[in-house]
Write a protein that holds these residues in place. Structure first.
Motif, PDB file in Angstrom:
ATOM      1  N   ALA A   1      -0.539  10.505  -0.614  1.00 21.27           N
ATOM      2  CA  ALA A   1       0.628   9.606  -0.628  1.00 21.27           C
ATOM      3  C   ALA A   1       0.450   8.502   0.404  1.00 21.27           C
ATOM      4  CB  ALA A   1       1.904  10.408  -0.337  1.00 21.27           C
ATOM      5  N   GLN A   2      -0.166   8.848   1.533  1.00 18.96           N
ATOM      6  CA  GLN A   2      -0.389   7.850   2.581  1.00 18.96           C
ATOM      7  C   GLN A   2      -1.417   6.797   2.126  1.00 18.96           C
ATOM      8  OE1 GLN A   2      -1.246  10.068   6.036  1.00 18.96           O
ATOM      9  NE2 GLN A   2      -0.440   8.512   7.411  1.00 18.96           N
TER      10      GLN A   2
ATOM     11  N   HIS B   1       1.469   2.062  -0.989  1.00 23.44           N
ATOM     12  CA  HIS B   1       2.074   0.872  -1.619  1.00 23.44           C
ATOM     13  C   HIS B   1       2.321   1.103  -3.114  1.00 23.44           C
ATOM     14  CE1 HIS B   1      -2.102   0.879  -2.503  1.00 23.44           C
ATOM     15  NE2 HIS B   1      -1.862   0.031  -3.504  1.00 23.44           N
ATOM     16  N   VAL B   2       1.909   2.272  -3.642  1.00 21.15           N
ATOM     17  CA  VAL B   2       2.080   2.537  -5.084  1.00 21.15           C
ATOM     18  C   VAL B   2       3.390   3.314  -5.277  1.00 21.15           C
ATOM     19  CG1 VAL B   2       1.023   3.602  -7.127  1.00 21.15           C
ATOM     20  CG2 VAL B   2      -0.426   2.725  -5.295  1.00 21.15           C
ATOM     21  N   PRO B   3       4.351   2.780  -6.035  1.00 17.77           N
ATOM     22  CA  PRO B   3       5.650   3.476  -6.161  1.00 17.77           C
ATOM     23  C   PRO B   3       5.507   4.925  -6.639  1.00 17.77           C
ATOM     24  CG  PRO B   3       5.754   1.273  -7.131  1.00 17.77           C
ATOM     25  CD  PRO B   3       4.338   1.475  -6.730  1.00 17.77           C
ATOM     26  N   ALA B   4       4.548   5.187  -7.550  1.00 22.23           N
ATOM     27  CA  ALA B   4       4.385   6.547  -8.094  1.00 22.23           C
ATOM     28  C   ALA B   4       4.161   7.578  -6.995  1.00 22.23           C
ATOM     29  CB  ALA B   4       3.201   6.572  -9.060  1.00 22.23           C
ATOM     30  N   ALA B   5       3.547   7.144  -5.884  1.00 25.13           N
ATOM     31  CA  ALA B   5       3.165   8.084  -4.824  1.00 25.13           C
ATOM     32  C   ALA B   5       4.368   8.738  -4.154  1.00 25.13           C
ATOM     33  CB  ALA B   5       2.301   7.368  -3.804  1.00 25.13           C
TER      34      ALA B   5
ATOM     35  N   ASN C   1       3.019   7.703 -14.211  1.00 23.62           N
ATOM     36  CA  ASN C   1       3.292   6.453 -13.501  1.00 23.62           C
ATOM     37  C   ASN C   1       2.037   5.918 -12.822  1.00 23.62           C
ATOM     38  OD1 ASN C   1       5.935   6.431 -14.265  1.00 23.62           O
ATOM     39  ND2 ASN C   1       6.653   7.562 -12.458  1.00 23.62           N
ATOM     40  N   LEU C   2       1.236   6.815 -12.250  1.00 21.80           N
ATOM     41  CA  LEU C   2       0.024   6.373 -11.564  1.00 21.80           C
ATOM     42  C   LEU C   2      -0.942   5.689 -12.543  1.00 21.80           C
ATOM     43  CD1 LEU C   2      -1.429   6.482  -8.740  1.00 21.80           C
ATOM     44  CD2 LEU C   2      -2.714   8.419  -9.656  1.00 21.80           C
TER      45      LEU C   2
END
Ligand code: FAD
Length: 476
Positions: free
Chosen positions: A297-298, A302-306, A436-437
């Protein structure tokens, strides 16, 4: 995809990442694709949680110690790496397990599978469960199945089927070894989907488990005949054998350790930009991230899916390994060890009598014990130093087993945020994240223990699946 030789990167060199690299290389070679593969590992060594130490003739596992034989991926991988002859099973003379109840050792009744009774006579005789608790568990044979097949917590399911006593005194301590979790938060569908299938198919969990036991010999047909009777297997020189075998098979793969990835972003032309701790960046054609989910996630912050990845909590655990002269142990090492239910108020959650369970782990005349510390709701150990961890584990062994001898040596392993906790609804959350990713960062896959199974066989399978997805993408 670049017009030149594609460059594919795997972030994280634990068992998931190494397996992904192995199967990716194999697949691309068999399809005649010339691609560059790189693994990037933040720490200085590969293997992630797998870490075998050899000390004074002892084989010591600081992380996982064995794999479930029933699950094929490890055995299949060992076969492909030429390591089948290195596998070993548990000592058949130490099959028993004890469970502590009010400070005393009770033998776990024979016939329990994942804590579920499959033989009623030994279960009815155990002193671990009160007569009322046994009657409540037997109600499972009569109770109707739940009509809804939506997810629920593992704890709620087990309490509903077998009652509170069996859950608290047997099943929860047993499963704590796998997830160290709060059963009332863990997802049934993501942890033990077979329990739900058994209820749906057989109505009763006990009857379902009995039926599945009948097939267990066939289930182990892929295991070498000499060790087929063992539920768990490992390597004679430890699980590091698997890591070393994989590293040995990755000739031509760029193996980079001691440098972490800090961010992964979209680049022009369907490519991906990878940023490293040392400040340099590289453009690649596909990435598989195999770190723990909060680390992924880190990297993808910047990716909303994360955002979905941040929902998966991790529990911190530690273990204290102690070596002894066998003569200093004042009891018979006739079992694989013992489990400690939460309400016993102890520091340790379990103790494996390692040298009894795995005969290759200690030299003659010596013994190796491993105490586990930490589970959901018992995280205070994080404030203690190594000396305190050893003292508290020794205090429990003294009070529970009368073991007062000073160990020949101790090894403490601290594994902060190491046990992923799949929450209720986890599978849907993972599916949504992946969907989403794929839209937000095509060319990037995220997999590993935080997704579909924490065990080593599950990690190997997930690494292989991600490798095939990436290979398909490269080939398309
Ligand atoms: P990891 O092993 O965590 O590997 C991920 C790697 O990514 C690490 O090496 C890390 O350094 C690296 N990394 C992190 N961030 C970055 C970054 N930014 N850039 C580059 N690299 C990065 N399973 C079993 O089957 N049997 C057992 O007996 C067993 N016992 C266990 C006992 C304990 C104490 C624990 C904690 C787990 C146990 N498990 C067991 C579970 C199993 O060991 C793990 O689920 C599995 O090893 C995880 O492998 P992985 O490759 O997915 O993750």
């Amino acid at each position: 995809m670049s017009a030149t030789r594609p460059h594919l990167m795997i972030v994280g060199g634990g068992i998931t990442g190494l397996s992904a690299a192995f199967y990716l290389k194999k697949r691309l070679e068999s399809d005649g694709v010339d691609a560059r593969i790189t693994i990037v590992e933040k720490s200085t060594t590969f293997g992630g949680k797998i870490h075998t130490l050899e000390r004074d003739g002892f084989v010591i596992e600081k992380g996982p110690d064995s794999v479930l034989a029933r699950k094929r991926p490890t055995i299949d991988l060992a076969r492909e790496l030429g390591l089948l002859g290195e596998l070993t099973g548990t000592n058949p003379k130490a099959k028993k397990t004890y469970i502590v109840r009010q400070g005393k050792m009770h033998r776990m009744p024979p016939g329990l599978v994942l804590g579920i009774p499959t033989q009623m006579t030994p279960f009815m005789k155990t002193g671990l469960i009160s007569p009322l608790g046994k009657a409540r568990a037997a109600l499972d044979l009569l109770k109707p199945k739940r009509e809804l097949t939506t997810d629920e917590s593992l704890g709620r399911f087990l309490e509903r089927r077998l009652g509170k006593e069996v859950l608290e005194r047997i099943v929860e301590p047993l499963l704590a070894g796998i997830y160290a979790g709060d059963t009332f938060k863990l997802s049934l569908k993501a942890t033990f989907p077979q329990f739900q299938s058994m209820e749906q198919k057989h109505r009763s969990l006990i009857l379902g488990m009995m039926a599945s036991r009948k097939n267990s010999t066939e289930e182990n047909a892929h295991v070498p005949a000499e060790i087929r009777g063992s539920a768990f297997v490992t390597f004679k020189k430890g699980l590091q054998t698997l890591v070393n075998g994989l590293l040995g098979a990755l000739d031509g793969v760029d193996l980079r350790s001691g440098v972490g990835v800090t961010a992964i972003r979209e680049a022009a032309g369907e490519q991906t930009e990878v940023m490293f701790e040392d400040g340099h960046t590289e453009i690649v054609d596909g990435v598989i991230i195999t770190t723990q989910t909060f680390q992924a996630a880190q990297v993808l912050s910047h990716v909303p899916a994360a955002a979905d990845l941040k929902q998966i909590e991790y529990i911190s655990v530690a273990n204290v390994i102690m070596a002894f002269d066998r003569k200093d142990i004042p009891f018979e090492l006739d079992a694989s060890g013992f489990l400690v239910p939460r309400n016993e108020g102890r520091t340790i959650t379990a103790c494996t009598w390692t040298s009894a369970k795995w005969l290759h782990t200690a030299p003659d005349g010596k013994a190796l014990l491993r105490c586990y510390i930490g589970r959901a709701g018992q995280q205070e150990w994080l404030q203690w130093n190594d000396e305190q961890l050893v003292d508290k584990a020794r205090q429990d062994l003294a009070e529970l087993l009368g073991l007062h001898a000073v160990p020949l040596f101790t090894e403490v392993t601290r594994l902060p945020k190491s046990m992923p906790q799949y929450p209720v609804g986890h599978l849907e959350q993972v599916a949504r994240f992946r969907e989403n990713l794929a839209k937000q960062m095509p060319g990037v896959w995220v997999t590993g223990a935080g997704f579909h199974g924490v065990g080593i066989p599950d990690c190997i399978r997930q690494g292989q699946e991600a490798a095939f997805q990436l290979a398909n993408d490269v080939l398309s």
